[in-house]
Design a protein around this motif. Sequence first.
Motif, PDB file in Angstrom:
ATOM      1  N   VAL A   1       0.844  -1.199   0.000  1.00  0.00           N
ATOM      2  CA  VAL A   1       0.000   0.000   0.000  1.00  0.00           C
ATOM      3  C   VAL A   1       0.876   1.245   0.000  1.00  0.00           C
ATOM      4  N   LYS A   2       1.913   1.251   0.830  1.00  0.00           N
ATOM      5  CA  LYS A   2       2.821   2.397   0.902  1.00  0.00           C
ATOM      6  C   LYS A   2       3.494   2.638  -0.449  1.00  0.00           C
ATOM      7  N   SER A   3       3.909   1.566  -1.108  1.00  0.00           N
ATOM      8  CA  SER A   3       4.538   1.687  -2.426  1.00  0.00           C
ATOM      9  C   SER A   3       3.563   2.273  -3.449  1.00  0.00           C
ATOM     10  N   VAL A   4       2.328   1.790  -3.434  1.00  0.00           N
ATOM     11  CA  VAL A   4       1.326   2.305  -4.378  1.00  0.00           C
ATOM     12  C   VAL A   4       1.059   3.782  -4.119  1.00  0.00           C
ATOM     13  N   LEU A   5       0.864   4.130  -2.849  1.00  0.00           N
ATOM     14  CA  LEU A   5       0.558   5.526  -2.517  1.00  0.00           C
ATOM     15  C   LEU A   5       1.710   6.462  -2.876  1.00  0.00           C
ATOM     16  N   ASN A   6       2.927   6.097  -2.493  1.00  0.00           N
ATOM     17  CA  ASN A   6       4.069   6.989  -2.693  1.00  0.00           C
ATOM     18  C   ASN A   6       4.615   6.950  -4.112  1.00  0.00           C
ATOM     19  N   ASP A   7       4.839   5.752  -4.641  1.00  0.00           N
ATOM     20  CA  ASP A   7       5.517   5.633  -5.934  1.00  0.00           C
ATOM     21  C   ASP A   7       4.558   5.681  -7.117  1.00  0.00           C
ATOM     22  N   THR A   8       3.488   4.917  -7.061  1.00  0.00           N
ATOM     23  CA  THR A   8       2.575   4.836  -8.202  1.00  0.00           C
ATOM     24  C   THR A   8       1.646   6.040  -8.282  1.00  0.00           C
ATOM     25  N   LEU A   9       0.997   6.369  -7.149  1.00  0.00           N
ATOM     26  CA  LEU A   9       0.043   7.482  -7.148  1.00  0.00           C
ATOM     27  C   LEU A   9       0.695   8.832  -6.853  1.00  0.00           C
ATOM     28  N   GLY A  10       1.944   8.825  -6.388  1.00  0.00           N
ATOM     29  CA  GLY A  10       2.644  10.077  -6.099  1.00  0.00           C
ATOM     30  C   GLY A  10       2.005  10.876  -4.987  1.00  0.00           C
ATOM     31  N   MET A  11       1.571  10.199  -3.925  1.00  0.00           N
ATOM     32  CA  MET A  11       0.915  10.886  -2.817  1.00  0.00           C
ATOM     33  C   MET A  11       1.771  10.779  -1.566  1.00  0.00           C
ATOM     34  N   SER A  12       1.608  11.764  -0.695  1.00  0.00           N
ATOM     35  CA  SER A  12       2.276  11.720   0.603  1.00  0.00           C
ATOM     36  C   SER A  12       1.306  12.234   1.656  1.00  0.00           C
ATOM     37  N   LYS A  13       1.588  11.907   2.907  1.00  0.00           N
ATOM     38  CA  LYS A  13       0.705  12.284   4.013  1.00  0.00           C
ATOM     39  C   LYS A  13       1.078  13.692   4.468  1.00  0.00           C
ATOM     40  N   LEU A  14       0.107  14.588   4.503  1.00  0.00           N
ATOM     41  CA  LEU A  14       0.344  15.964   4.919  1.00  0.00           C
ATOM     42  C   LEU A  14      -0.811  16.383   5.808  1.00  0.00           C
ATOM     43  N   SER A  15      -0.503  16.757   7.041  1.00  0.00           N
ATOM     44  CA  SER A  15      -1.529  17.166   8.008  1.00  0.00           C
ATOM     45  C   SER A  15      -2.644  16.128   8.107  1.00  0.00           C
ATOM     46  N   ALA A  16      -2.247  14.874   8.220  1.00  0.00           N
ATOM     47  CA  ALA A  16      -3.165  13.740   8.378  1.00  0.00           C
ATOM     48  C   ALA A  16      -4.064  13.534   7.165  1.00  0.00           C
ATOM     49  N   ARG A  17      -3.654  14.026   5.994  1.00  0.00           N
ATOM     50  CA  ARG A  17      -4.429  13.819   4.768  1.00  0.00           C
ATOM     51  C   ARG A  17      -3.494  13.374   3.664  1.00  0.00           C
ATOM     52  N   TRP A  18      -3.974  12.507   2.790  1.00  0.00           N
ATOM     53  CA  TRP A  18      -3.205  12.105   1.621  1.00  0.00           C
ATOM     54  C   TRP A  18      -3.397  13.166   0.542  1.00  0.00           C
ATOM     55  N   VAL A  19      -2.303  13.717   0.065  1.00  0.00           N
ATOM     56  CA  VAL A  19      -2.370  14.750  -0.971  1.00  0.00           C
ATOM     57  C   VAL A  19      -1.336  14.443  -2.051  1.00  0.00           C
ATOM     58  N   PRO A  20      -1.614  14.836  -3.290  1.00  0.00           N
ATOM     59  CA  PRO A  20      -0.613  14.666  -4.338  1.00  0.00           C
ATOM     60  C   PRO A  20       0.605  15.529  -4.020  1.00  0.00           C
ATOM     61  N   ARG A  21       1.792  15.036  -4.309  1.00  0.00           N
ATOM     62  CA  ARG A  21       2.994  15.797  -3.986  1.00  0.00           C
ATOM     63  C   ARG A  21       3.611  16.449  -5.225  1.00  0.00           C
ATOM     64  N   ILE A  22       2.769  16.836  -6.140  1.00  0.00           N
ATOM     65  CA  ILE A  22       3.233  17.477  -7.359  1.00  0.00           C
ATOM     66  C   ILE A  22       3.128  18.987  -7.173  1.00  0.00           C
ATOM     67  N   ARG A  23       4.196  19.683  -7.419  1.00  0.00           N
ATOM     68  CA  ARG A  23       4.194  21.143  -7.323  1.00  0.00           C
ATOM     69  C   ARG A  23       4.441  21.730  -8.710  1.00  0.00           C
ATOM     70  N   THR A  24       3.753  22.814  -8.980  1.00  0.00           N
ATOM     71  CA  THR A  24       3.959  23.499 -10.251  1.00  0.00           C
ATOM     72  C   THR A  24       5.242  24.309 -10.159  1.00  0.00           C
ATOM     73  N   PRO A  25       5.818  24.704 -11.291  1.00  0.00           N
ATOM     74  CA  PRO A  25       7.009  25.553 -11.243  1.00  0.00           C
ATOM     75  C   PRO A  25       6.784  26.850 -10.476  1.00  0.00           C
ATOM     76  N   ASP A  26       5.562  27.417 -10.569  1.00  0.00           N
ATOM     77  CA  ASP A  26       5.253  28.633  -9.815  1.00  0.00           C
ATOM     78  C   ASP A  26       5.297  28.380  -8.312  1.00  0.00           C
ATOM     79  N   GLN A  27       4.727  27.257  -7.875  1.00  0.00           N
ATOM     80  CA  GLN A  27       4.754  26.924  -6.454  1.00  0.00           C
ATOM     81  C   GLN A  27       6.188  26.717  -5.958  1.00  0.00           C
ATOM     82  N   LYS A  28       7.014  26.086  -6.776  1.00  0.00           N
ATOM     83  CA  LYS A  28       8.419  25.882  -6.399  1.00  0.00           C
ATOM     84  C   LYS A  28       9.141  27.221  -6.295  1.00  0.00           C
TER      85      LYS A  28
END
Length: 142
Positions: free
Chosen positions: A76-103
């Motif tokens: 499950v951890k592999s699917v969430l982190n590697d396949t779906l590109g999600m990470s846990k943030l403030s007790a919620r699963w969120v995509p960890r993709i940032r736009t160039p503007d956000q960076k």
Amino acid sequence: MVSTLGDTSPRYSTIKKRAAEFKRGRESLEDDPRSGSTRSSTTSDQVDAIRRIVLKDRHLTTQQIANKMRISYGSVKSVLNDTLGMSKLSARWVPRIRTPDQKFVRHDLSKELLARFQTDPDYFYSRIVTQDETWVHHFEPE
């Protein structure tokens, strides 16, 4: 070989083994295909199911998702982190993709905070919020 390749040279036992294999007729340095299960035991159906579970309730833990899916915690951890590109943030699963503007904004804010810290570290530390600052009202009934 050690004088030529240095620390990256193969061990003597490896060279001896490879030389014996080439004497027996081997022609390639590549590893032979191996039998057995694939590296990933998750299917596309499982990935889709995990995606649906997370989108329905982003507060679930990895262990809770594993229990619902009846697959291992690591899968499950592999699917969430590697396949779906999600990470846990403030007790919620969120995509960890940032736009160039956000960076770019994050980079500028980091530089600004570093400059403030270097100017007056004591004042900087006094302004950091280290926990939730909710107001607690004390009430004593008469």
